[in-house]
Design an enzyme around this catalytic site. Structure first.
Site, mmCIF file in Angstrom:
data_model
loop_
_atom_site.group_PDB
_atom_site.id
_atom_site.type_symbol
_atom_site.label_atom_id
_atom_site.label_comp_id
_atom_site.label_asym_id
_atom_site.label_seq_id
_atom_site.Cartn_x
_atom_site.Cartn_y
_atom_site.Cartn_z
ATOM 1 N N LYS A 10 0.832 -1.197 0.000
ATOM 2 C CA LYS A 10 0.000 0.000 0.000
ATOM 3 C C LYS A 10 0.871 1.253 0.000
ATOM 4 O O LYS A 10 2.032 1.221 0.410
ATOM 5 C CB LYS A 10 -0.882 0.021 1.259
ATOM 6 N N ARG A 39 -10.406 -11.499 1.509
ATOM 7 C CA ARG A 39 -11.287 -12.501 0.894
ATOM 8 C C ARG A 39 -10.649 -13.890 0.923
ATOM 9 O O ARG A 39 -11.345 -14.903 0.964
ATOM 10 C CB ARG A 39 -11.613 -12.066 -0.540
#
Length: 514
Positions: free
Chosen positions: A290, A364
Site C-alpha cells: 500500500k 477474501r
C-alpha cells in the site's frame, strides 16, 4: 490439533501496559429531580420541555425556560446549551432531542451527549432526566447504553487512564428497579461487546499479533458460561488445507490463527448463527504494498472479526437463548521473502484453487477458508461475513452505510432491518452474473481480483461467495467505510467504531423472539 482454552491476559508489550478506562458509573432512581448539583435535561422541538424538566425549571424559579427563550434554543437533535449557577444548580446542560427521543437511536444519542457533557464538566454527580418515551420499554437503560458508548476512550499505552468514577450518572426514571434490571441483564452486555471490539481495533499492531488476539479473547471470555474457544494454529491450518489463511500469513514472523467462539444458549441440536470476520491484524498489502499515507490505520483491518467477537460476548453475558458462533480469520499481511507473490496459486480447504493477482486483496482469501471450515464444523443456519474488505465500498457509500451482498433474500432483509433498528445502516450492492464470470481464472478456479476498473466491492463479494455452500443463507457486509470514525458522533468516538456488534445483537435478539 485445535485447542480449546479458557485463560487470562493483560495487554502488555515489554513495559507498556494499557490501564482500562473505567466507564461512567450509572444508577437509576425513581424520585423527584434533585434541587442542587449538576443536571442534564432533554429539550424538544422549539424549546419544549417535558413534565420532569418542568419540575426542575420550577425549582429554578423559571430561569431555565427564560434561558431557552433568550438563547433561542430550538432543541434540535445535537443542540446543547450549558447554563451555570442557575438557581440552586451549579450546572444545567440542555440537550436537544427534536421531535422526541422515541426511538432506540434517539435515546442512545441522548445518553451519549449526556456522557460527553459529564466528562467535560467538573461536577461530582450528574442527575439525568430521561426523555419521555412511552413506546420504548427500556428507555432508561438505552440512555445508559448511549452514555457507555459515548464515553468510550482507548487508554494511552504506558499511562494511567483517567478514571470516570468521579462523575456518576443518576438517571431519573419511572421505575428504577425495572430500568436497573434491563440495564444489567440486557444492555450492559451489549456495551461490553462494543467495548471489546473497540479495544481490539484500537490496539497497536506491534502488540496485536494473531496469537495475542487469541489470548486476549480467552481473557475476555474467562468465566463466561456456555462458551468454548477453539484456536487452530498455522500447522493445523496447513494440515486442514487452508491455503488462503496460511498463505496470507506466511510473510509475517507472527503466523496466522483461526479463532472460533461457540456460545451454546439454545437447543442442543439447533444450528447456530455464525458471524465470520476478517481478522488481518495489520495489512501492508504484502508484495502489492500500500502507499505509506494512512497505512497506520490498517491496524483496523481486523474490525470485522472484532465485531464477531463482541457480538458473541454480548450474547453470552446476557444469556441469549440462541446458539452463536463467532469466527476470526487472523493473519498479518507482510512483504518479507517468504510472502506470497502476485501470480501464485493457492489451494483452499475446500479444494478450490485461487490465483493471487494482488496480495492486497487478502481478506477474501482468509475468509474463504474460514467460511468453509465454519460450514463444515457447525452447519450454521445463517452465515454472515463482516470485513473491512474494499476501498470501493467506502468510495461508493462513504461512512453512512456498510455494503451488503447476499445469496438469500430473507436473510438480507433480516440484516437490513436489524441494522436500521440500531443505527448501523446497510445498503445493497449487486453480484452480477458477469462479475462471477469475471473472476474465473485461466490457471486456477478463481482469481482474487480483476484488473482494469472492475467493481471492486462486488468482485470481493463474488470471490467470497465461491466458498459459500448453496444451501447456506449468506450475507456479506463490507464495512471498510464505517469501521473507523474521523470525527465524533454522540455514541461513537473518533477512531474504532465497533460497527456490527449492535447489528448482530439485534439479529440474535430477533432469533430469541424478542
Amino acid at each position: 490439533m485445535p485447542q480449546t482454552w479458557h485463560a487470562a491476559l493483560v495487554l502488555t508489550l515489554g513495559s507498556l501496559v494499557a490501564t482500562p478506562v473505567l466507564a461512567l458509573p450509572v444508577s437509576f432512581v425513581t424520585a423527584a429531580p434533585p434541587s442542587t448539583g449538576a443536571i442534564a435535561l432533554p429539550v424538544g422541538k422549539n424549546g419544549q420541555i417535558g413534565e420532569a424538566a418542568s419540575q426542575v425549571d420550577r425549582i429554578a424559579n423559571g430561569a431555565i425556560s427564560r434561558a431557552i427563550t433568550t438563547a433561542a434554543f430550538k432543541g434540535n437533535p445535537g443542540d446543547t446549551l450549558t447554563l451555570y449557577a442557575v438557581g440552586p444548580y451549579s450546572r444545567v446542560t440542555l440537550i436537544g432531542i427534536g421531535e422526541g427521543a422515541n426511538t432506540r437511536i434517539g435515546l442512545e444519542d441522548f445518553g451519549g451527549r449526556v456522557a460527553r457533557a459529564a466528562l467535560e464538566g467538573q461536577a461530582a454527580t450528574w442527575a439525568v432526566i430521561v426523555p419521555d418515551a412511552p413506546a420504548i420499554a427500556d428507555a432508561g437503560a438505552l440512555v445508559a447504553l448511549g452514555a457507555r458508548l459515548g464515553s468510550y476512550e482507548f487508554p494511552q499505552l504506558g499511562k494511567t487512564a483517567r478514571p470516570h468514577t468521579d462523575r456518576p450518572l443518576r438517571l431519573h426514571v419511572a421505575n428504577a428497579a425495572a430500568a436497573s434490571t434491563a440495564w444489567t441483564q440486557r444492555w450492559q452486555p451489549v456495551g461490553d461487546g462494543v467495548k471489546l471490539a473497540r479495544d481490539l481495533i484500537s490496539t497497536p499492531s506491534n502488540i496485536k499479533s494473531p496469537q495475542w488476539y487469541t489470548d486476549y479473547i480467552r481473557s475476555a471470555f474467562e468465566g463466561v458460561p456456555n462458551v468454548s474457544i477453539t484456536v487452530i494454529d498455522e500447522k493445523e491450518a496447513a494440515r486442514l488445507g487452508m491455503g488462503g489463511l496460511v498463505g496470507v500469513g506466511q510473510g509475517s514472523t507472527r503466523p496466522a490463527r483461526l479463532l472460533a467462539i461457540h456460545y451454546r444458549g439454545g437447543a442442543k441440536d439447533a444450528a447456530p448463527i455464525s458471524f465470520v470476520g476478517k481478522g488481518i491484524t495489520f495489512d501492508t498489502g504484502g508484495i502489492s504494498i500500500k502507499p505509506g499515507d494512512g497505512m497506520w490505520r490498517m491496524r483496523y483491518d481486523m474490525a470485522g472479526s472484532a465485531a464477531s467477537m463482541g457480538a458473541v460476548l454480548a450474547a453470552a453475558k446476557r444469556g441469549a437463548k440462541v446458539n452463536v458462533v463467532g469466527v476470526a480469520a487472523l493473519a498479518e499481511n507482510m512483504p518479507d521473502g517468504n510472502a506470497i507473490r502476485p501470480g501464485d496459486v493457492l489451494t483452499s480447504m475446500s479444494g478450490k484453487t485461487m490465483e493471487i493477482l494482488n496480495t492486497d486483496a487478502e481478506g477474501r482469501m482468509v475468509l474463504a477458508d474460514a467460511n468453509w471450515w465454519t460450514q463444515e464444523t457447525f452447519k450454521p443456519s445463517l452465515l454472515i461475513n463482516i470485513a473491512t474488505l474494499t476501498g470501493s465500498a467506502r468510495a461508493a457509500l462513504g461512512d453512512d452505510y456498510a455494503a451488503l451482498f447476499h445469496n438469500h433474500e430473507a436473510a438480507a432483509k433480516r440484516v437490513e432491518e436489524a441494522g436500521a433498528a440500531v443505527g448501523e445502516n446497510t445498503w445493497r450492492l449487486p453480484i452480477h452474473p458477469s462479475t462471477r464470470a469475471d473472476i474465473k481464472s485461466d490457471v486456477a478456479d478463481v482469481k482474487n481480483v480483476v484488473e482494469g476498473g472492475a467493481p471492486g466491492a462486488s468482485i470481493g463479494a463474488a470471490f467470497i461467495e465461491e466458498w459459500v455452500k448453496p444451501e447456506t443463507p449468506w450475507v456479506h457486509l463490507d464495512i471498510a467505510g464505517v469501521a473507523w470514525a474521523n470525527s465524533r458522533k454522540p455514541t461513537i468516538p473518533p477512531g474504532a467504531v465497533g460497527f456490527g456488534v449492535k447489528l448482530f445483537d439485534e439479529i440474535i435478539s430477533q432469533s430469541e423472539g424478542r
